[in-house]
Design an enzyme around this catalytic site. Sequence first.
Site, PDB file in Angstrom:
ATOM      1  N   ASP A  69     -16.120  35.540 -60.382  1.00 27.07           N
ATOM      2  CA  ASP A  69     -17.501  35.517 -60.873  1.00 27.07           C
ATOM      3  C   ASP A  69     -17.786  36.724 -61.782  1.00 27.07           C
ATOM      4  O   ASP A  69     -17.523  37.874 -61.406  1.00 27.07           O
ATOM      5  CB  ASP A  69     -18.461  35.534 -59.683  1.00 27.07           C
ATOM      6  CG  ASP A  69     -19.880  35.139 -60.065  1.00 27.07           C
ATOM      7  OD1 ASP A  69     -20.475  35.837 -60.906  1.00 27.07           O
ATOM      8  OD2 ASP A  69     -20.393  34.151 -59.517  1.00 27.07           O
ATOM      9  N   CYS A 110     -13.681  37.618 -56.155  1.00 32.80           N
ATOM     10  CA  CYS A 110     -14.007  36.377 -56.848  1.00 32.80           C
ATOM     11  C   CYS A 110     -14.013  36.606 -58.353  1.00 32.80           C
ATOM     12  O   CYS A 110     -14.323  37.699 -58.828  1.00 32.80           O
ATOM     13  CB  CYS A 110     -15.383  35.883 -56.379  1.00 32.80           C
ATOM     14  SG  CYS A 110     -15.874  34.300 -57.118  1.00 32.80           S
ATOM     15  N   CYS A 169     -21.994  32.402 -54.123  1.00 36.15           N
ATOM     16  CA  CYS A 169     -20.720  32.027 -54.754  1.00 36.15           C
ATOM     17  C   CYS A 169     -20.721  30.529 -55.075  1.00 36.15           C
ATOM     18  O   CYS A 169     -20.858  29.686 -54.186  1.00 36.15           O
ATOM     19  CB  CYS A 169     -19.568  32.359 -53.822  1.00 36.15           C
ATOM     20  SG  CYS A 169     -17.931  31.945 -54.493  1.00 36.15           S
ATOM     21  N   HIS A 210     -18.908  37.176 -52.213  1.00 39.91           N
ATOM     22  CA  HIS A 210     -20.293  37.463 -52.582  1.00 39.91           C
ATOM     23  C   HIS A 210     -21.194  36.287 -52.238  1.00 39.91           C
ATOM     24  O   HIS A 210     -20.785  35.126 -52.294  1.00 39.91           O
ATOM     25  CB  HIS A 210     -20.399  37.806 -54.079  1.00 39.91           C
ATOM     26  CG  HIS A 210     -20.089  36.650 -54.999  1.00 39.91           C
ATOM     27  ND1 HIS A 210     -21.064  35.841 -55.536  1.00 39.91           N
ATOM     28  CD2 HIS A 210     -18.906  36.179 -55.470  1.00 39.91           C
ATOM     29  CE1 HIS A 210     -20.501  34.921 -56.310  1.00 39.91           C
ATOM     30  NE2 HIS A 210     -19.191  35.096 -56.276  1.00 39.91           N
ATOM     31  N   ARG A 214     -20.401  38.149 -62.455  1.00 39.92           N
ATOM     32  CA  ARG A 214     -21.467  39.030 -61.976  1.00 39.92           C
ATOM     33  C   ARG A 214     -20.993  40.024 -60.926  1.00 39.92           C
ATOM     34  O   ARG A 214     -21.789  40.808 -60.395  1.00 39.92           O
ATOM     35  CB  ARG A 214     -22.609  38.185 -61.407  1.00 39.92           C
ATOM     36  CG  ARG A 214     -23.222  37.211 -62.400  1.00 39.92           C
ATOM     37  CD  ARG A 214     -24.100  36.180 -61.697  1.00 39.92           C
ATOM     38  NE  ARG A 214     -23.319  35.294 -60.838  1.00 39.92           N
ATOM     39  CZ  ARG A 214     -23.840  34.354 -60.064  1.00 39.92           C
ATOM     40  NH1 ARG A 214     -25.170  34.186 -60.046  1.00 39.92           N
ATOM     41  NH2 ARG A 214     -23.066  33.584 -59.313  1.00 39.92           N
TER      42      ARG A 214
END
Length: 222
Positions: free
Chosen positions: A44, A42, A101, A98, A46
């Site tokens: 993302d 992803c 999400c 994750h 993080r």
Amino acid sequence: MKILRTLFENNKQWAAKLTAADPDFFRELSRQQSPQYLWLGCSDSRVPATQLVGLSPGDMFEHRNVANVVGHTDLNCLSVMQYAVEVLRVRHIIVCGHYGCGGVQAAYENRKFGLIDNWLRHVQDVAQKHAAVLAAIPDKTKRLRRLCELNVVEQVSNVCQTTVVEGAWASGQELAVHGWVYDLEDGLLRDLGVCVTCEEESAGAYEAAVAQAGTVCRVGEE
């Protein structure tokens, strides 16, 4: 504002640290890359792929998009896969989603954000496919976590059905496709129990992973 000085300073410190540990690190790295892993994850911020598995630059080839989707018409993703498999000869493809999400949650709640709604249709298809499983989970947080897992399993299946992976297996190339999920709350990875090493394993691995979704443990906790 035109120059992000902090990032440039961070870069200098990072490069200096690696060079201090190994003076030839960047010289050797610039000559070739020979990663063993392709990470499909992803976007993302993080979920920093190489950092969370403790690898160095050059150890992992990466492709990331919103909600770690592998679409059969996504030429960007497919091109990354082809280069990784046929040129770099990676031995492992890791699909990693994750928990928490935002893309998965937006898809499940049918939120409207514009262009990205078309992309998240892939995740909505996964939710509809497993609607009965999700509906049986009363707690919304747990339901979303399960959808994150099911989305990974679905994307692993998609990877296995690409011409890139099918061609590699047909030629006898050693290649395994894995499905993992990362937990933002503790920084640990979970193995979703789906690992496919040949075309014949794909259907069985998919069914087994769907059946055990929601019961995964951190590696080492089995």
